[in-house]
Each structure stands twice: as structure tokens, then as C-alpha cells.
Design a protein around this motif. Structure first.
Motif, PDB file in Angstrom:
ATOM      1  N   GLU A  67       0.839  -1.190   0.000  1.00 51.23           N
ATOM      2  CA  GLU A  67       0.000   0.000   0.000  1.00 51.23           C
ATOM      3  C   GLU A  67       0.880   1.248   0.000  1.00 51.23           C
ATOM      4  N   LEU A  68       0.323   2.346  -0.516  1.00 45.97           N
ATOM      5  CA  LEU A  68       1.012   3.626  -0.451  1.00 45.97           C
ATOM      6  C   LEU A  68       0.911   4.236   0.937  1.00 45.97           C
ATOM      7  N   GLU A  69      -0.225   4.009   1.585  1.00 40.72           N
ATOM      8  CA  GLU A  69      -0.447   4.468   2.950  1.00 40.72           C
ATOM      9  C   GLU A  69      -1.119   3.346   3.722  1.00 40.72           C
ATOM     10  N   GLY A  70      -0.684   3.119   4.938  1.00 34.08           N
ATOM     11  CA  GLY A  70      -1.271   2.054   5.740  1.00 34.08           C
ATOM     12  C   GLY A  70      -0.340   1.652   6.850  1.00 34.08           C
ATOM     13  N   LEU A  76       6.002  -1.514   1.649  1.00 36.27           N
ATOM     14  CA  LEU A  76       7.155  -2.284   1.184  1.00 36.27           C
ATOM     15  C   LEU A  76       8.168  -1.374   0.501  1.00 36.27           C
ATOM     16  N   ASP A  77       9.447  -1.611   0.787  1.00 33.90           N
ATOM     17  CA  ASP A  77      10.524  -0.820   0.232  1.00 33.90           C
ATOM     18  C   ASP A  77      11.570  -1.757  -0.357  1.00 33.90           C
ATOM     19  N   ARG A  78      11.875  -1.564  -1.636  1.00 34.10           N
ATOM     20  CA  ARG A  78      12.867  -2.369  -2.344  1.00 34.10           C
ATOM     21  C   ARG A  78      12.549  -3.868  -2.268  1.00 34.10           C
ATOM     22  N   VAL A  79      11.401  -4.249  -2.801  1.00 31.58           N
ATOM     23  CA  VAL A  79      11.038  -5.666  -2.888  1.00 31.58           C
ATOM     24  C   VAL A  79      11.949  -6.334  -3.916  1.00 31.58           C
ATOM     25  N   ARG A  80      12.674  -7.351  -3.497  1.00 27.39           N
ATOM     26  CA  ARG A  80      13.670  -7.984  -4.361  1.00 27.39           C
ATOM     27  C   ARG A  80      13.324  -9.397  -4.773  1.00 27.39           C
ATOM     28  N   ASP A  81      12.430 -10.043  -4.042  1.00 22.59           N
ATOM     29  CA  ASP A  81      12.105 -11.429  -4.365  1.00 22.59           C
ATOM     30  C   ASP A  81      10.847 -11.813  -3.603  1.00 22.59           C
ATOM     31  N   GLY A  96      14.433  -3.003   1.832  1.00 23.18           N
ATOM     32  CA  GLY A  96      14.646  -1.749   2.534  1.00 23.18           C
ATOM     33  C   GLY A  96      14.798  -1.908   4.027  1.00 23.18           C
ATOM     34  N   SER A  97      14.166  -2.937   4.585  1.00 24.81           N
ATOM     35  CA  SER A  97      14.245  -3.183   6.029  1.00 24.81           C
ATOM     36  C   SER A  97      14.933  -4.501   6.357  1.00 24.81           C
ATOM     37  N   ASP A  98      15.420  -5.213   5.332  1.00 29.17           N
ATOM     38  CA  ASP A  98      16.074  -6.517   5.521  1.00 29.17           C
ATOM     39  C   ASP A  98      15.169  -7.481   6.266  1.00 29.17           C
ATOM     40  N   GLU A  99      13.906  -7.544   5.839  1.00 25.01           N
ATOM     41  CA  GLU A  99      12.925  -8.418   6.486  1.00 25.01           C
ATOM     42  C   GLU A  99      12.287  -9.360   5.472  1.00 25.01           C
ATOM     43  N   LEU A 100      11.865 -10.506   5.963  1.00 22.44           N
ATOM     44  CA  LEU A 100      10.987 -11.413   5.228  1.00 22.44           C
ATOM     45  C   LEU A 100       9.589 -11.218   5.783  1.00 22.44           C
ATOM     46  N   ARG A 101       8.710 -10.630   4.996  1.00 21.81           N
ATOM     47  CA  ARG A 101       7.343 -10.374   5.445  1.00 21.81           C
ATOM     48  C   ARG A 101       6.425 -11.435   4.859  1.00 21.81           C
ATOM     49  N   VAL A 102       5.658 -12.072   5.728  1.00 23.38           N
ATOM     50  CA  VAL A 102       4.839 -13.216   5.357  1.00 23.38           C
ATOM     51  C   VAL A 102       3.377 -12.788   5.328  1.00 23.38           C
ATOM     52  N   PHE A 103       2.685 -13.125   4.226  1.00 22.11           N
ATOM     53  CA  PHE A 103       1.278 -12.799   4.044  1.00 22.11           C
ATOM     54  C   PHE A 103       0.503 -14.075   3.733  1.00 22.11           C
ATOM     55  N   ASP A 104      -0.795 -14.088   4.049  1.00 18.94           N
ATOM     56  CA  ASP A 104      -1.599 -15.253   3.685  1.00 18.94           C
ATOM     57  C   ASP A 104      -1.991 -15.165   2.214  1.00 18.94           C
ATOM     58  N   ALA A 105      -2.727 -16.168   1.734  1.00 22.78           N
ATOM     59  CA  ALA A 105      -3.068 -16.237   0.318  1.00 22.78           C
ATOM     60  C   ALA A 105      -3.932 -15.076  -0.140  1.00 22.78           C
ATOM     61  N   SER A 106      -4.583 -14.381   0.799  1.00 22.27           N
ATOM     62  CA  SER A 106      -5.421 -13.220   0.455  1.00 22.27           C
ATOM     63  C   SER A 106      -4.654 -11.906   0.539  1.00 22.27           C
ATOM     64  N   GLY A 107      -3.384 -11.957   0.932  1.00 26.05           N
ATOM     65  CA  GLY A 107      -2.577 -10.753   1.016  1.00 26.05           C
ATOM     66  C   GLY A 107      -2.567 -10.088   2.374  1.00 26.05           C
ATOM     67  N   ASN A 108      -3.084 -10.766   3.406  1.00 25.39           N
ATOM     68  CA  ASN A 108      -3.090 -10.209   4.764  1.00 25.39           C
ATOM     69  C   ASN A 108      -1.780 -10.549   5.474  1.00 25.39           C
ATOM     70  N   HIS A 109      -1.201  -9.562   6.145  1.00 25.49           N
ATOM     71  CA  HIS A 109       0.068  -9.785   6.830  1.00 25.49           C
ATOM     72  C   HIS A 109      -0.099 -10.752   7.987  1.00 25.49           C
ATOM     73  N   VAL A 110       0.801 -11.722   8.070  1.00 21.75           N
ATOM     74  CA  VAL A 110       0.755 -12.739   9.113  1.00 21.75           C
ATOM     75  C   VAL A 110       1.867 -12.522  10.134  1.00 21.75           C
ATOM     76  N   VAL A 111       3.110 -12.388   9.658  1.00 17.82           N
ATOM     77  CA  VAL A 111       4.254 -12.271  10.556  1.00 17.82           C
ATOM     78  C   VAL A 111       5.431 -11.701   9.767  1.00 17.82           C
TER      79      VAL A 111
END
Length: 260
Positions: A67-70, A76-81, A96-111
């Protein structure tokens, strides 16, 4: 060269000139190169009517993440893979934050896993994520010279290195049993100024980074490097020639660019 019989078939392909999709008797589609005011122009002819593939990309995405705002996980910053896990979760490399962000199949953030740091399970310049045997993950970071193995819940397992002297390597694919297909990674500081296309050597490595087999050298990606008093900059050229290397029968869940 003889490869171990347990390894699956590997495919290394380079871009080729011409297009025979309209039939064997159709002339190849050759680009026209000309100069205009000391500017080199390359014009590609339009393919014949009826030669295009019979499919197109849908107007609506299956899932949209970011999202642009949220809230922070969606910025997300510098998505590489990114990849899809067997249970449908989507792992996004937020460089951008050196993180692995995990989302469910609907695109909701999990962890969120990892973060910038030097401790176990932390990253510096997180670059890629791959599937690893046993439903684990393999994360590449620190200019592709360090690899960390995580379990399906993001818990740290171990790390190892892909480096020989000053030479760095990129992971092209992970094979069954933990073998790794690598190519040479040349840092900008080691490239000549201006346009270059350096050769890249491909190797199959074991799960600890040791070399098992050599697949030979092929032209690497086209790059452009600028050297100034302030340092070295540059990168890949748009629509550049490059080599694509992957395993036939790719594991499910990667992006379409890594599948047949």
C-alpha cells in the motif's frame, strides 16, 4: 564433464536473434541498428499477425500486496524477491528493512521474520529467498555471500557462505536434496567502466557451499558502470541480454519467470 546421476536436468539458455514462431519459412525478425546524430538507435520489427501467443495478462491481480499508505507491514521498500510456500503463504523480501514479510493467500500480513543486524536470523542487504529441502527456506544476504536456513515458521537453523577469495556467487536455483546452482557475482567495484558483459561461470554446489560440478562459462548480464571521485555506481541495462538458468520441473510456488 559427467554430472552425478542424482542431479535433475539443468537448463542454461541465452537470448537468440530471430523468431520462427510464424513458421519455418518465415524470415527471422532482425533488429535494425542505425545512427542518428551520433545516437545509436535499435528498432525491432513488429511480429507478423497471428504469431503471438494466444493468451494475455488479466486486468485484475489474483492477490495484491503493498500500500502507499497504511500499516507498516504493507509499506514495502525495495522488494527484491518473493515465493509461495506449500500452505499458500507468500514470503516477500523487503530489502529496505532486511525483512521477510509473510502474508496469507489473500494478502493479509501474518508475521515478519528477520530484520537488519548481525545476529542469528538477522540480515545485512537481504537479497533473495528460495525453497530449501524439508519445507525450509534459504535466505541470501550480504551481497550474496551469506546464506541462512530457516524453518517454515522463520526460526533460525544455520548459516554458511558462498565465497572463494574475492569471488562472490549468486544462487540461480536450489535443487532437490540441497544442491545449489550458482553463477558468478561480480561486484560493481570489480567491473570495468562503461559497458561490459563479463563471463559468468556456473557450478553445482553442495548444501555446505562446496563445489560438486562445473557447468562451464557463459556471457553474463549486460551492465554499465560509472566511476567517479565519489565512488562506483551503475547496474543492469534495461532489456539487456542475459543468461537464464533453472532446473527443468521447477518446484511449485516460485514466480512464473522461473518456471518452464
Amino acid at each position: 564433464m559427467k554430472l552425478p546421476s542424482s542431479l535433475p536436468l539443468l537448463l542454461i539458455a541465452t537470448a537468440a536473434c530471430g523468431d520462427r514462431s510464424a513458421g519455418e519459412d518465415a524470415p527471422p525478425l532482425e533488429a535494425v541498428v542505425r545512427d542518428s546524430g551520433q545516437v545509436r538507435l535499435i528498432e525491432n520489427p513488429r511480429p507478423p499477425i497471428g504469431s503471438r501467443l494466444g493468451w494475455d495478462i488479466g486486468t485484475a491481480p489474483t492477490v495484491s500486496i503493498g500500500e502507499l499508505e497504511g500499516s507498516e507491514p504493507y509499506l514495502l521498500d525495495r522488494v527484491r524477491d518473493a515465493l509461495v510456500l506449500p500452505d499458500g503463504r507468500i514470503v516477500v523480501v523487503a530489502g529496505g528493512s532486511d525483512e521477510l514479510r509473510v502474508f496469507d493467500a489473500s494478502g493479509n500480513h501474518v508475521v515478519t521474520w528477520g530484520g537488519r543486524g548481525e545476529g542469528p536470523g538477522e540480515f545485512d542487504n537481504l537479497w533473495q529467498v528460495h525453497r530449501w529441502p524439508g519445507d525450509s527456506l534459504l535466505a541470501l544476504y550480504s551481497q550474496a555471500r551469506r546464506l541462512t536456513v530457516l524453518d517454515p515458521e522463520g526460526h533460525y537453523g544455520r548459516d554458511f557462505a558462498l565465497r572463494r577469495g574475492r569471488q562472490f556467487f549468486s544462487v540461480e536455483d536450489v535443487l532437490p536434496g540441497g544442491a545449489i546452482l550458482t553463477s558468478d557475482f561480480v561486484r560493481p567495484s570489480d567491473r570495468p567502466p562503461g559497458f561490459s558483459r563479463l563471463p559468468s561461470h556456473y557450478r553445482v554446489r553442495g548444501p555446505e557451499g562446496e563445489t560438486r560440478s562445473s557447468l562451464g562459462s557463459y556471457p553474463g548480464p549486460e551492465m554499465f558502470t560509472i566511476r567517479t571521485a565519489r565512488g562506483v555506481s551503475g547496474g543492469g541495462i534495461p532489456f539487456r541480454h542475459r543468461v537464464s538458468a533453472f532446473r527443468l520441473g521447477r518446484l511449485r510456488g516460485r514466480g512464473a519467470e522461473r518456471q518452464l
